[in-house]
Design a protein around this motif. Sequence first.
Motif, mmCIF file in Angstrom:
data_model
loop_
_atom_site.group_PDB
_atom_site.id
_atom_site.type_symbol
_atom_site.label_atom_id
_atom_site.label_comp_id
_atom_site.label_asym_id
_atom_site.label_seq_id
_atom_site.Cartn_x
_atom_site.Cartn_y
_atom_site.Cartn_z
ATOM 1 N N PHE A 191 59.301 -55.688 -28.925
ATOM 2 C CA PHE A 191 58.439 -54.744 -29.630
ATOM 3 C C PHE A 191 58.476 -55.049 -31.123
ATOM 4 O O PHE A 191 59.536 -55.350 -31.687
ATOM 5 N N GLY B 125 57.215 -50.884 -32.641
ATOM 6 C CA GLY B 125 56.981 -50.023 -31.497
ATOM 7 C C GLY B 125 55.925 -50.504 -30.528
ATOM 8 O O GLY B 125 55.692 -49.852 -29.491
ATOM 9 N N GLU C 91 62.321 -55.027 -31.967
ATOM 10 C CA GLU C 91 63.236 -54.477 -30.970
ATOM 11 C C GLU C 91 63.179 -55.338 -29.721
ATOM 12 O O GLU C 91 62.101 -55.772 -29.296
ATOM 13 N N HIS D 21 65.219 -51.237 -26.345
ATOM 14 C CA HIS D 21 64.831 -51.220 -27.763
ATOM 15 C C HIS D 21 66.012 -51.542 -28.691
ATOM 16 O O HIS D 21 66.267 -50.834 -29.662
#
Length: 226
Positions: free
Chosen positions: A62, A65, A80, A85
């Motif tokens: 990610f 996000g 991430e 995450h």
Amino acid sequence: MEIIIGRNQQTRQLNVVKDGAERVYGQPNSVPTDVSRHHISLQPTGAGKWIVKNLNELNVTFVNGIAIESKSVSESDKIELGNSHYLFNWDALQEPKVETIDIRPLKAVWDNYQQNEINIRDRQKSNGLWASVPLGFSMLGGLIAGVAPEIRGIALLFTGIAFVLFLYGLYRRSQDNSTLELKANQEEFDMKWVCPKCKHPLTCFRSITILSQSDACPFCKTKYKK
């Protein structure tokens, strides 16, 4: 240049492969198992920009996000790894600082140990010498008595001296604590002959000369400043 980022299988730290050199970053067991060994690659494109790319179609990455396969990023972006995450820290790309520590105080530890050893051994030799002196006087007295009986008094004098010296030798040996002193000296040395950084015993270095030939602690890898 391509930098490979992933999980170290042995320590579960972040694994960084740069220019063929591999190193770990962060605390042991800090990287979750859904981060693969070769999770992403980072390629610099100039002006503080990087191309981040998944190295396996099963990997999940990610950026800010949003799941990506490949994307141009800068160090202000949040990367991430995995469905957990795990937050990638850009500091992992920085070269680790080489820590050094002064080992010159260990020379004083070695010198003190050696000097104490010499002093105790010399005293042991001195006590051994006193053990042989009475025998010499006794033999001399016996020789005089055999060769010149008319001066037997002198022979008895030498025999008496031998007896007195024998008693003195017994007293010196009764006061001799050299064996305990050698043990205490060794124990004190073992306690102080440790790496100044990690405090691990340096028994692998049998002398200050051998220690001085080493560039770093074999245990914590701290560089030695000599």
